[in-house]
Every structure is written in structure tokens, then in C-alpha cells.
Design an enzyme around this catalytic site. Sequence first.
Site, short mmCIF file in Angstrom:
data_model
loop_
_atom_site.label_atom_id
_atom_site.label_comp_id
_atom_site.label_asym_id
_atom_site.label_seq_id
_atom_site.Cartn_x
_atom_site.Cartn_y
_atom_site.Cartn_z
N LYS A 81 3.95 -0.44 4.94
CA LYS A 81 2.96 -0.54 3.85
C LYS A 81 3.12 0.62 2.86
O LYS A 81 3.13 0.42 1.65
CB LYS A 81 1.54 -0.53 4.43
N ASP B 34 -3.03 -4.06 2.79
CA ASP B 34 -3.95 -3.14 3.48
C ASP B 34 -5.08 -3.96 4.09
O ASP B 34 -5.06 -5.19 4.07
CB ASP B 34 -4.47 -2.06 2.51
#
Length: 220
Positions: free
Chosen positions: A121, A139
Site C-alpha cells: 500500500k 486503505d
Amino acid sequence: MTKAEKAAFVVDTLEELYPTVPIPLNHTDPYTLLIAVLLSAQSTDARVNTVTPILFKKANTPHHMVHLSVDEIREIIKPVGLSPTKSKAIHELSQILIDKHNGEVPTTLEELEKLPGVGHKTASVVVAQAFGIPAFPVDTHIHRLMYRWNLTTGKNVVQTEKDAKKLFPEEKWNKLHLQIIYYGREYSPARGWDLEKDIITKTIGRKSVINDYYKNKKAR
């Protein structure tokens, strides 16, 4: 509505609500963005933004950062949490950037993910926001909303990212992932959620999620 139509509705609605989307983490270049994103793990952007000006005043390049000790870094970043792990990762990755990348942040997911403390991420955010390379960082906000909107099974963030990349045009990814984050915070939070204000979920949301919302509302 088909999934493609739902995806188009999401894109159009978010473009109307958030025609411009500032990057939530304060930074001045790829390196300071990388450090800010690393710090944001299990913390809030607002908290990170209170800490980074102090850290970057002392060290805003890998060469300056390695002159600080791990303890000095940890003392500054304590408010964001997980400071022992994060301070060590910041120091180590700064040294690696000097040793292997001439002090520059690499531009590929593969190279970024080799750095200490940098997961998929974090790497995706850096390539998208620092270099404009299409990526779709997922997220908790995006994971929650994609499930609420019935655009993914929501089993894990890996699956959610795959589904998002299939549904949304690649040229939209970098802006869209930020638009979804802003929307999630403002209209579709995990707590204190008001479905009446959440136009996207109300229009295309997963039936079971909407039914649960009204059931819980009645029980209160």
C-alpha cells in the site's frame, strides 16, 4: 445497475463532490512523501502532519536522516505510534537509498517494496502520488466502501485492489483512490455513519449492509 454502471456512478459522483483532491500528507518530494506514508500506518494523516515538520526540519533527505540516530528519530515520531519499528525502518531505508539508489526514491513497486517498512500500500501511494504512475492503493476507507457498494467481496485488501482495478479506468485510479478516501471520511465513516447523507451507498449499496443499518438504527 450492473457493476460497470455502479462504477461509473461512483466516478461521476466523486468527480462532482471532489473535482480537486489535495494529497492529505504534507510533503515536498518523493522522499518526504515516502517517510510520511510509512508513518501513517495505523495512524491518522492529521497526526502524521504534526510530526513531519519537526522531523523534516532536522532531516528531509536520506543523507541527513542517516546522521540522526534511531533514538532521535523515535523521539520525534512517538505521537504517531509504533515508533520503535518505524524509526528503525526510516533509518535503514534511508541508508539503502544512499547505498543502492544514489539517494533517490525508486519509481517501481518492486524496488519500493524491498525497502524496510514499505508494504504494497505504501509503495502504491508513492508511485501514484510522487511519480504519477497508475496505482490503486487500498486503505481501510476504500476497503470498507468498496464492500458497502457491493463492488468487491471484501475478503481482503488484495482482492479489493484487484476488483477496483478491473472496474475503474486506469487513468482515474490515482485521483479516484483519494476521492474515495475523502468521501469515506465525510459521508461513509465506520462510526457515526448516517446513511441518509451517504448518497453512493444509498443508491448502489449492498442490500445486506443497508438492511443491517436500518435494523441497528431501530434497535437503538
